[in-house]
Design an enzyme around this catalytic site. Structure first.
Site, PDB file in Angstrom:
ATOM      1  N   ARG A   1      -1.108  50.218   3.515  1.00  0.00           N
ATOM      2  CA  ARG A   1      -2.375  50.947   3.351  1.00  0.00           C
ATOM      3  C   ARG A   1      -2.600  52.007   4.427  1.00  0.00           C
ATOM      4  O   ARG A   1      -3.732  52.266   4.829  1.00  0.00           O
ATOM      5  CB  ARG A   1      -3.570  49.989   3.350  1.00  0.00           C
ATOM      6  CG  ARG A   1      -3.555  48.982   2.257  1.00  0.00           C
ATOM      7  CD  ARG A   1      -3.722  49.650   0.887  1.00  0.00           C
ATOM      8  NE  ARG A   1      -3.862  48.648  -0.136  1.00  0.00           N
ATOM      9  CZ  ARG A   1      -2.829  48.045  -0.726  1.00  0.00           C
ATOM     10  NH1 ARG A   1      -1.594  48.372  -0.393  1.00  0.00           N
ATOM     11  NH2 ARG A   1      -3.033  47.140  -1.649  1.00  0.00           N
TER      12      ARG A   1
ATOM     13  N   SER B   1     -10.750  46.524  -2.320  1.00  0.00           N
ATOM     14  CA  SER B   1     -10.637  45.416  -1.371  1.00  0.00           C
ATOM     15  C   SER B   1     -11.337  45.772  -0.062  1.00  0.00           C
ATOM     16  O   SER B   1     -11.157  46.874   0.457  1.00  0.00           O
ATOM     17  CB  SER B   1      -9.170  45.129  -1.052  1.00  0.00           C
ATOM     18  OG  SER B   1      -8.485  44.740  -2.221  1.00  0.00           O
TER      19      SER B   1
ATOM     20  N   GLU C   1     -10.225  47.237   5.333  1.00  0.00           N
ATOM     21  CA  GLU C   1      -9.405  48.234   4.621  1.00  0.00           C
ATOM     22  C   GLU C   1     -10.232  49.513   4.378  1.00  0.00           C
ATOM     23  O   GLU C   1      -9.710  50.609   4.341  1.00  0.00           O
ATOM     24  CB  GLU C   1      -8.906  47.665   3.281  1.00  0.00           C
ATOM     25  CG  GLU C   1      -8.067  48.681   2.519  1.00  0.00           C
ATOM     26  CD  GLU C   1      -7.422  48.149   1.240  1.00  0.00           C
ATOM     27  OE1 GLU C   1      -6.783  47.091   1.284  1.00  0.00           O
ATOM     28  OE2 GLU C   1      -7.563  48.815   0.206  1.00  0.00           O
TER      29      GLU C   1
HETATM   30  N1  EPU Z   1      -7.815  34.531  -4.236  1.00  0.00           N
HETATM   31  C1  EPU Z   1      -8.683  33.491  -4.046  1.00  0.00           C
HETATM   32  N2  EPU Z   1     -10.027  33.736  -4.184  1.00  0.00           N
HETATM   33  C2  EPU Z   1     -10.505  34.969  -4.502  1.00  0.00           C
HETATM   34  C3  EPU Z   1      -9.605  36.026  -4.690  1.00  0.00           C
HETATM   35  C4  EPU Z   1      -8.250  35.772  -4.553  1.00  0.00           C
HETATM   36  O1  EPU Z   1      -8.300  32.373  -3.753  1.00  0.00           O
HETATM   37  O2  EPU Z   1     -11.742  35.105  -4.608  1.00  0.00           O
HETATM   38  C5  EPU Z   1      -6.367  34.266  -4.156  1.00  0.00           C
HETATM   39  C6  EPU Z   1      -5.707  34.435  -5.521  1.00  0.00           C
HETATM   40  O3  EPU Z   1      -5.778  33.284  -6.279  1.00  0.00           O
HETATM   41  C7  EPU Z   1      -4.287  34.809  -5.168  1.00  0.00           C
HETATM   42  C8  EPU Z   1      -4.427  35.552  -3.842  1.00  0.00           C
HETATM   43  O4  EPU Z   1      -5.722  35.225  -3.334  1.00  0.00           O
HETATM   44  O5  EPU Z   1      -3.517  33.670  -4.953  1.00  0.00           O
HETATM   45  C9  EPU Z   1      -4.261  37.049  -3.999  1.00  0.00           C
HETATM   46  O6  EPU Z   1      -5.273  37.564  -4.854  1.00  0.00           O
HETATM   47  P1  EPU Z   1      -5.038  38.809  -5.832  1.00  0.00           P
HETATM   48  O7  EPU Z   1      -3.859  38.617  -6.699  1.00  0.00           O
HETATM   49  O8  EPU Z   1      -6.335  39.094  -6.484  1.00  0.00           O
HETATM   50  O9  EPU Z   1      -4.635  39.998  -4.884  1.00  0.00           O
HETATM   51  P2  EPU Z   1      -5.244  40.506  -3.492  1.00  0.00           P
HETATM   52  O10 EPU Z   1      -4.185  40.244  -2.459  1.00  0.00           O
HETATM   53  O11 EPU Z   1      -6.601  39.987  -3.241  1.00  0.00           O
HETATM   54  C10 EPU Z   1      -4.225  42.903  -3.683  1.00  0.00           C
HETATM   55  C11 EPU Z   1      -4.714  44.283  -3.330  1.00  0.00           C
HETATM   56  C12 EPU Z   1      -5.553  44.857  -4.472  1.00  0.00           C
HETATM   57  C13 EPU Z   1      -4.734  44.823  -5.759  1.00  0.00           C
HETATM   58  C14 EPU Z   1      -4.307  43.366  -6.033  1.00  0.00           C
HETATM   59  C15 EPU Z   1      -3.452  43.192  -7.260  1.00  0.00           C
HETATM   60  C16 EPU Z   1      -5.032  44.205  -0.897  1.00  0.00           C
HETATM   61  C17 EPU Z   1      -5.989  44.105   0.217  1.00  0.00           C
HETATM   62  N3  EPU Z   1      -5.551  44.205  -2.139  1.00  0.00           N
HETATM   63  O12 EPU Z   1      -5.373  42.071  -3.763  1.00  0.00           O
HETATM   64  O13 EPU Z   1      -5.817  46.219  -4.170  1.00  0.00           O
HETATM   65  O14 EPU Z   1      -5.490  45.308  -6.848  1.00  0.00           O
HETATM   66  O15 EPU Z   1      -3.514  42.905  -4.913  1.00  0.00           O
HETATM   67  O16 EPU Z   1      -2.243  43.909  -7.086  1.00  0.00           O
HETATM   68  O17 EPU Z   1      -3.829  44.311  -0.656  1.00  0.00           O
HETATM   69  C18 EPU Z   1      -7.413  47.579  -3.084  1.00  0.00           C
HETATM   70  O18 EPU Z   1      -6.578  47.689  -2.178  1.00  0.00           O
HETATM   71  O19 EPU Z   1      -8.534  48.166  -3.050  1.00  0.00           O
HETATM   72  C19 EPU Z   1      -7.102  46.708  -4.198  1.00  0.00           C
HETATM   73  C20 EPU Z   1      -8.005  46.432  -5.133  1.00  0.00           C
END
Ligand code: EPU
Length: 307
Positions: free
Chosen positions: A182, A230, A300
Site C-alpha cells: 500500500r 480498509s 491505511e
Molecule cells: N475477518 C474477521 N472479521 C472481520 C473481517 C475479516 O475475522 O470483521 C477475517 C476474515 O474472516 C479473513 C481475514 O480476516 O480470514 C481477512 O479478511 P478479508 O478477506 O476480508 O480481507 P482483509 O485482509 O480484511 C484485504 C484488503 C482489502 C481487500 C480484501 C480482499 C487490506 C488492509 N485490505 O482485506 O482492501 O478488498 O483484502 O482482497 O489489505 C482496501 O485496502 O481498502 C481494501 C478494501
C-alpha cells in the site's frame, strides 16, 4: 518540534496562483461530497483542471505564491472538519484513456478503476481484475500501490506520467520505483497518468474472475454505505479485521461513525458522521486492540486538513 504557522493564503494570493486555468474553480467548496466517506470541511478553493497543462499552471502558481497544494483523490482519505487551507485540486476531469498498442494502455489519473476495468474488458485485456469493487482513481491507485489479495498496481504499472513539484511533465519508469504494501515511493510531484502493461486473455475468463471477486467483496464488505476502504493495514501475518472483531468492537459507534458490523476493518458513515467522530473511533479501536493483543495497528487511510 515547534512548527511555524504559515499565514492563511488570502483570496488575491489564491487568484494570482490560479490565473490561466481553463478548468473549474470553486471558492469555499465543501469537500465531503468529493470523498467516499462523506465527511470533512471545505477547501479555501477547489480547482478541477480540465487538462494536464492546467495541472502544470496550478503547480507553478502554488509554488510561486508559496501556497499549500493538496491533491484530493477521495476514496482512501479522511478530510478533517475544519477543511483544507490553500488550493485543493481534484483530477476527476482528467479522464482520457486509450490503448497505445501491444496491450499497453495509457490512462489519465482521474479515470476510476471500474471504468478502466470496463475499458480493458472491452479490449480483452487482463491484469486489472484484482481491482474489482475498488471505487478509487488510477492516480490514487498508483500513489498508494492499491491492491487486494488478487494483485496490486505494481504488477501492471509500466510508467508514471508526473508533473514535478517544479511544474515540469516527466515520464517515470516503474522499474526505477520502489513498491511496498500500500505504498509507492515516487519522486515528489503529482501523478497525472499511467502506462499499464496488460495482457491478452479470453473475455469470459476476465469476466468470471471479476464476477467471483466482486461477489466476495459484496458479501464481506459494507460497499453500500459511505466508507473509505480498509481503515488499517494488515499487520504481518494477521488481519486487522480479525483483531478488531476479536476485541469485540464490531458495531461500536461514536455518533454516526460506526465500526461496520459486516467487516470490522471498515468504518461506515451512518448518515451524519463528522471527521471528529470518525477519528475518535479510530483512536478507540487502536487503543482497545493494543490493550487486548499488544498489536499497534497502522492506519491505511490518509488524514488531511486543518487540525
Ligand atoms: N475477518 C474477521 N472479521 C472481520 C473481517 C475479516 O475475522 O470483521 C477475517 C476474515 O474472516 C479473513 C481475514 O480476516 O480470514 C481477512 O479478511 P478479508 O478477506 O476480508 O480481507 P482483509 O485482509 O480484511 C484485504 C484488503 C482489502 C481487500 C480484501 C480482499 C487490506 C488492509 N485490505 O482485506 O482492501 O478488498 O483484502 O482482497 O489489505 C482496501 O485496502 O481498502 C481494501 C478494501
Amino acid at each position: 518540534m515547534v512548527r511555524a504557522e504559515r499565514p492563511r493564503p488570502t483570496v488575491p494570493m489564491l487568484r494570482r496562483a490560479l490565473l490561466h486555468i481553463q478548468g473549474d474553480i470553486r471558492w469555499q467548496e465543501p469537500l465531503a461530497p468529493l470523498t467516499s466517506l462523506q465527511v470533512g470541511g471545505s477547501a479555501d478553493v477547489l480547482v478541477i483542471p480540465s487538462n494536464i497543462e492546467d495541472v502544470v499552471h496550478v503547480v507553478r502558481g502554488a509554488r510561486l505564491g508559496k501556497i499549500p497544494l493538496t491533491v484530493l483523490g477521495g476514496t482512501n482519505v479522511v478530510v478533517r472538519d475544519k477543511g483544507i487551507r490553500g488550493i485543493v485540486m481534484s483530477l476527476k476531469a482528467l479522464t482520457n484513456i486509450y490503448e497505445e498498442g501491444n496491450q499497453l494502455v495509457y490512462t489519465q489519473a482521474g479515470v476510476r478503476l471500474p471504468r478502466l476495468m470496463q475499458f480493458a474488458l472491452g479490449r480483452k485485456l487482463s491484469g486489472m481484475e484484482w481491482a474489482a469493487g475498488i471505487p478509487g482513481t488510477v492516480g490514487g491507485g498508483v500513489a498508494m500501490n492499491a491492491g487486494t489479495r488478487l494483485g496490486e498496481m505494481q504488477n501492471v504499472l509500466k510508467a508514471v506520467d508526473q508533473v514535478t513539484i517544479h511544474g515540469k511533465r516527466k515520464r517515470v519508469e516503474a522499474s526505477t520505483l520502489s513498491f511496498m504494501y500500500r505504498k509507492t515511493i515516487l519522486p515528489k510531484g503529482i501523478v497525472v497518468g499511467a502506462w499499464l502493461q496488460l495482457a491478452t486473455a479470453l473475455k469470459g475468463t476476465i469476466q468470471s474472475v471479476t464476477k467471483d471477486y466482486l461477489h466476495y467483496r459484496k458479501t464481506t464488505q459494507p460497499l453500500t454505505m459511505p466508507n473509505a476502504g480498509s481503515v488499517f493495514k494488515n499487520p504481518i501475518g494477521d488481519s486487522a479485521g480479525r483483531l478488531i472483531e476479536a476485541a469485540g468492537l464490531k458495531g461500536l459507534h461514536i455518533g454516526d461513525a460506526e465500526v461496520s458490523t459486516k467487516h470490522a476493518n471498515f468504518i461506515v458513515n451512518r448518515g451524519a458522521a463528522t471527521a471528529e467522530q470518525v477519528l475518535s473511533l479510530v483512536r478507540k479501536v487502536r487503543e482497545q486492540v493494543a490493550r487486548k493483543f499488544g498489536v499497534r495497528l497502522q492506519l491505511e487511510w490518509k488524514v488531511i486538513g486543518e487540525r
